[in-house]
Motif scaffolding. Structure first.
Motif, PDB file in Angstrom:
ATOM      1  N   ASP A 491       0.680  -1.334   0.039  1.00 32.28           N
ATOM      2  CA  ASP A 491      -0.111   0.000   0.038  1.00 32.28           C
ATOM      3  C   ASP A 491       0.845   1.373  -0.045  1.00 32.28           C
ATOM      4  O   ASP A 491       0.555   2.382  -0.671  1.00 32.28           O
ATOM      5  N   GLN A 510      -8.433   3.070  -9.055  1.00 31.14           N
ATOM      6  CA  GLN A 510      -9.631   3.278  -8.525  1.00 31.14           C
ATOM      7  C   GLN A 510     -10.752   2.372  -9.194  1.00 31.14           C
ATOM      8  O   GLN A 510     -11.544   1.556  -8.664  1.00 31.14           O
ATOM      9  N   SER A 519     -11.376  -0.451  -1.769  1.00 26.03           N
ATOM     10  CA  SER A 519     -11.838   0.940  -1.692  1.00 26.03           C
ATOM     11  C   SER A 519     -10.455   1.612  -1.266  1.00 26.03           C
ATOM     12  O   SER A 519      -9.571   0.841  -0.614  1.00 26.03           O
ATOM     13  N   LEU A 520     -10.297   2.770  -1.695  1.00 24.73           N
ATOM     14  CA  LEU A 520      -9.335   3.719  -1.356  1.00 24.73           C
ATOM     15  C   LEU A 520      -9.318   3.971   0.362  1.00 24.73           C
ATOM     16  O   LEU A 520      -8.069   3.991   0.761  1.00 24.73           O
ATOM     17  N   LYS A 521     -10.479   3.835   0.765  1.00 22.88           N
ATOM     18  CA  LYS A 521     -10.140   4.047   2.213  1.00 22.88           C
ATOM     19  C   LYS A 521      -9.595   3.052   3.081  1.00 22.88           C
ATOM     20  O   LYS A 521      -8.972   3.175   4.066  1.00 22.88           O
ATOM     21  N   ILE A 522      -9.670   1.754   2.552  1.00 22.24           N
ATOM     22  CA  ILE A 522      -9.154   0.870   3.418  1.00 22.24           C
ATOM     23  C   ILE A 522      -7.478   0.949   3.209  1.00 22.24           C
ATOM     24  O   ILE A 522      -6.692   0.830   4.098  1.00 22.24           O
ATOM     25  N   ARG A 524      -5.946   3.850   2.863  1.00 25.45           N
ATOM     26  CA  ARG A 524      -5.761   4.824   3.793  1.00 25.45           C
ATOM     27  C   ARG A 524      -5.675   4.226   5.220  1.00 25.45           C
ATOM     28  O   ARG A 524      -4.704   4.845   5.912  1.00 25.45           O
ATOM     29  N   HIS A 525      -6.682   3.503   5.743  1.00 20.59           N
ATOM     30  CA  HIS A 525      -6.516   3.023   6.804  1.00 20.59           C
ATOM     31  C   HIS A 525      -5.273   2.199   7.299  1.00 20.59           C
ATOM     32  O   HIS A 525      -4.579   2.591   8.343  1.00 20.59           O
ATOM     33  N   ARG A 528      -2.510   4.819   7.746  1.00 17.65           N
ATOM     34  CA  ARG A 528      -2.450   5.704   8.984  1.00 17.65           C
ATOM     35  C   ARG A 528      -1.739   4.768  10.148  1.00 17.65           C
ATOM     36  O   ARG A 528      -1.149   5.219  10.927  1.00 17.65           O
ATOM     37  N   VAL A 554      -1.172  10.164   2.334  1.00 17.50           N
ATOM     38  CA  VAL A 554      -2.547   9.744   2.492  1.00 17.50           C
ATOM     39  C   VAL A 554      -3.413  10.722   2.271  1.00 17.50           C
ATOM     40  O   VAL A 554      -4.474  10.526   1.479  1.00 17.50           O
ATOM     41  N   ASP A 555      -3.031  11.824   2.649  1.00 20.37           N
ATOM     42  CA  ASP A 555      -4.092  13.129   2.415  1.00 20.37           C
ATOM     43  C   ASP A 555      -4.238  13.540   1.048  1.00 20.37           C
ATOM     44  O   ASP A 555      -5.209  13.807   0.391  1.00 20.37           O
TER      45      ASP A 555
END
Length: 557
Positions: A491, A510, A519-522, A524-525, A528, A554-555
Motif C-alpha cells: 500500500d 480506482q 476501496s481507497l479508504k481501506i 488509507r486506514h 495511517r 494519505v492526504d
C-alpha cells in the motif's frame, strides 16, 4: 505395540525347511547317480527330524525384571555408581596428581620422550575419567571450588596436542547445553569460571597450532567451535567477549583457506552468524576486519555455481545471513557499496542459481531505511530495475529456497525502499516502470494488495476464535507476521506511485478497486496505522519525517 507387549512377545518356533535349491538341482540332473539321490533324501530326513524336536525354551522374564527394563527404557539410565562429592574429589585429586607428575617428568627429561610418555598416558586417562562429571552438572560448583577448571584450561597449552585435544573434548562435554540446563546453579558456576579464565582466548591459542589434516585435530577444531556455540547459547552476552578475544578474526581466516569444503567450514559460518545476530559491537568489528569483503569473496563462487551438497548450501545461507546482520550497521553499508556488493547481488539474481534467494535478502537489508539512500541510487544506476521487476511480476518456482510469501515480501520491500530513497533521475526511472505495458505492474500491485488483505482478515478471524488475552502490541505483532507487514509495503508503493506518477495510474487503481469490491479508504486506514507504528530504524528525526511523509501521501491520495 508398547514396551510391555514387546517384552512378553514370544515367536512361535517353526522347523527349518530343507534347501529347495538342492532339490531343484537334483531334479534337473535327471540321470544323476542313485547315490546322490539317496544322500539328498537322507539329508532331508535329518532336517525333518531336527525340526520335530522341541526347541530350547526362552528364559522367562520375571515381573521385577520387566519393571527394571521399562524403567531403563523410560529414563535411559541404569543404576550404577553415583558421583557424589567424595567421588568427584577423588577424580580431581587423581587428575591433579597425574598433571603434576607429567609436568615434572617433562621438565626433568625434556629431550627423552620415552621417560615422560607413561605419565602422559596416565594424564590422558585421568582426563578421560573426568568426563564422567559431565553427567552430573550439580557437581560443577565443586569442580570450580577445587580450581579444577583452571587446571584443565592450563592443559590447552600442553606441548602434546593429543592432550590439548582431549581437553577440548572434555570441555565440549561439560558445556553441552542439554547438560547445562539440568542444573542452572552448576551451569552458572562453570560458565563464570570459563569466562573469568578467558577460555575463548585459550581455545583460540590452541586452534592456531592444530593441523586439520590430522583427523583427531580436525575433530578438536569442530569441538572448539562447539564449546563457543554452547557458552554463547547459554549466555548470549558472552558473544562480545568471544569476538573481542579474536574468534571473528579466526573465522574469517578459516573461510579464506583454499581447502575443499568440510564440516568445519560449515560450523565456522554458523558461529559467525551467531556472533553477529544480536550484537551491534560484533557487526562493527566485522566491518573493521574487512569481513564484508571476505564474505562477498566467499559468496562470489555461488554466482555461477550451486552448492554441491546440503551442508554447503547451509554454509552459503549462513554467510548470506551474516552479511544481512552486518548491513544493519550503517558503516557497513558504505563498505558493501565500495566492495561492489550491489553488483554481485544483481548478477546473482540474473544468473538464476540457488544463491539468488540469499542475494534478494541481502539487497533488502542493503537498501532499507535512511542509511540505504546511496545503495538505492546506485542500484538503479547498475540497471537493477531490470532484475527486480521481473521477480516482482512473477515469483520463480525453480531453485527457490524462500517461501512464496517471503520472496514477495523481499521484492516488495526493495521497491518500497527505492521509492523512498531514490532522488532525481533515478526516481523518475523507477516511476516510469509502473507505466510500462499498459500499467501491468499496477495490476500486479493490486493483485498482491487483495491477496494480503485476505491473509490479514484470516489472521484477525483466527485471533478472535482463539480468544487469547493479548495486549495491543502483541496483537499488532501477530497481525504483522500474518501478512500485515507486506500489505503495508504494498500500500505504501500504491500511495507513492499514485501521487508521484501520471494520473492514469490512480485511475487504474480506482477502477480495479471498485471492480473487486475494495476501496481507497481501506488503503488509507492501513497506511495511517503504519505511520503510527514505525519501528526503531533510524534516528528520532528520521522517524518524524517518515511519519509526516506518509500522512501527506494519505492526504493527497
Amino acid at each position: 505395540m508398547d514396551v510391555g507387549e514387546l517384552l512378553s512377545f514370544k515367536p512361535v518356533p517353526t522347523p527349518k525347511r530343507p534347501n529347495e535349491e538342492d532339490l531343484e538341482d537334483s531334479d534337473d540332473e535327471g540321470k544323476g547317480s542313485k547315490k546322490a539321490k539317496r544322500s539328498n533324501k537322507s539329508a532331508i530326513n535329518r532336517m525333518q527330524q531336527l525340526g520335530n524336536k522341541s526347541l530350547p525354551k526362552e528364559p522367562i522374564i520375571s515381573d521385577k525384571e520387566k519393571e527394571d527394563i521399562l524403567r531403563y527404557v523410560e529414563t535411559e539410565a541404569t543404576e550404577g555408581e553415583i558421583l557424589d562429592d567424595t567421588a568427584v574429589k577423588k577424580l580431581v585429586l587423581n587428575f591433579e596428581k597425574k598433571a603434576l607428575r607429567n609436568r615434572e617428568m617433562r621438565i626433568k627429561f625434556p629431550d627423552q620422550p620415552e621417560k615422560f610418555m607413561e605419565s602422559e598416558i596416565d594424564l590422558f586417562e585421568a582426563l578421560q575419567d573426568l568426563s564422567a562429571v559431565a553427567t552430573v552438572p550439580d557437581q560443577y560448583p565443586l569442580l570450580v571450588e577445587l580450581k579444577c577448571i583452571n587446571s584443565i584450561l592450563e592443559l590447552l597449552s600442553h606441548d602434546n596436542t593429543d592432550v590439548s585435544t582431549k581437553v577440548v573434548n572434555l570441555l565440549q562435554e561439560l558445556t553441552d547445553v542439554d547438560i547445562l540446563h539440568e542444573s542452572e546453579e552448576g551451569a552458572e558456576e562453570l560458565i563464570n569460571a570459563l569466562a573469568e579464565a578467558e577460555c575463548p582466548s585459550l581455545l583460540l591459542h590452541n586452534l592456531a597450532r592444530l593441523d586439520e589434516q590430522v583427523p583427531d585435530e580436525r575433530d578438536a577444531v569442530h569441538n572448539t567451535l562447539g564449546i563457543i556455540e554452547n557458552i554463547t547459547e547459554f549466555r548470549p552476552e558472552l558473544c562480545v567477549e568471544v569476538a573481542k578475544q579474536g574468534f571473528i578474526q579466526w573465522i574469517l581466516k578459516r573461510l579464506k583457506l583454499k581447502v575443499p569444503f568440510d564440516g568445519n567450514k560449515l560450523y565456522a559460518t554458523e558461529i559467525l552468524s551467531i556472533l553477529l545476530q544480536n550484537t551491534p559491537e560484533n557487526r562493527k568489528l566485522l566491518g573493521e576486519l574487512d569481513g564484508i569483503d571476505v564474505l562477498l569473496q566467499q559468496l562470489a563462487f555461488y554466482k555461477r555455481h550451486d552448492p554441491s551438497s546440503a551442508e554447503e548450501q547451509e554454509a552459503m545461507e549462513n554467510m548470506f545471513d551474516s552479511l544481512c546482520c552486518a548491513l544493519m550497521e550503517p558503516l557497513n553499508r558504505d563498505r558493501f557499496l565500495r566492495g561492489e556488493g550491489l553488483q554481485l547481488m544483481n548478477l546473482m539474481l540474473r544468473e538464476k542459481k540457488m544463491s539468488r534467494n540469499g542475494s534478494l535478502k541481502v539487497l533488502d537489508h542493503a537498501l532499507a531505511g535512511p542509511d540505504g539512500k546511496d545503495n538505492c541510487n546506485k542500484f538503479v544506476d547498475i540497471l537493477g530495475l531490470r532484475t527486480v521487476f521481473p521477480l516482482f511480476m512473477k515469483t520463480p518456482k525453480r531453485k527457490r529456497i524462500l517461501t512464496l510469501d517471503q520472496h514477495e515480501e523481499h521484492v516488495v520491500s526493495i521497491i518500497s525502499s527505492m521509492l523512498r530513497n531514490c532522488l532525481g533521475s533515478q526516481r523518475q526511472r523507477l516511476l516510469a516502470k509502473f507505466t510500462e505495458n499498459d500499467l501491468e505492474k499496477v495490476d500486479r500491485l493490486l493483485e498482491l494488495h487483495f491477496k494480503y488483505m485476505d491473509k490479514v482478515d484470516r489472521t484477525e478471524k483466527e485471533m478472535e476464535m482463539e480468544a487469547e488475552d493479548l495486549d495491543d502490541d502483541a496483537q499488532y505483532l501477530k497481525r504483522l507476521s500474518g501478512g500485515l507487514f507486506t500489505l503495508q509495503l504494498i500500500d505504501r508503493i500504491i500511495l507513492e506511485v499514485c501521487t508521484a506518477g501520471p494520473p492514469a495510474i490512480k485511475q487504474r487503481v480506482q477502477r480495479v478497486l471498485s471492480l473487486r469490491g475494495g476501496s481507497l479508504k481501506i488503503i488509507r486506514h492501513v497506511m495511517r496505522e503504519y505511520a503510527g507504528n514505525l519501528g526503531d530504524a533510524g534516528s528520532e528525526e528520521w522517524r518524524q519525517q517518515e511519519q509526516q511523509h506518509i500522512l501527506q501521501l494519505v492526504d493527497k491520495f
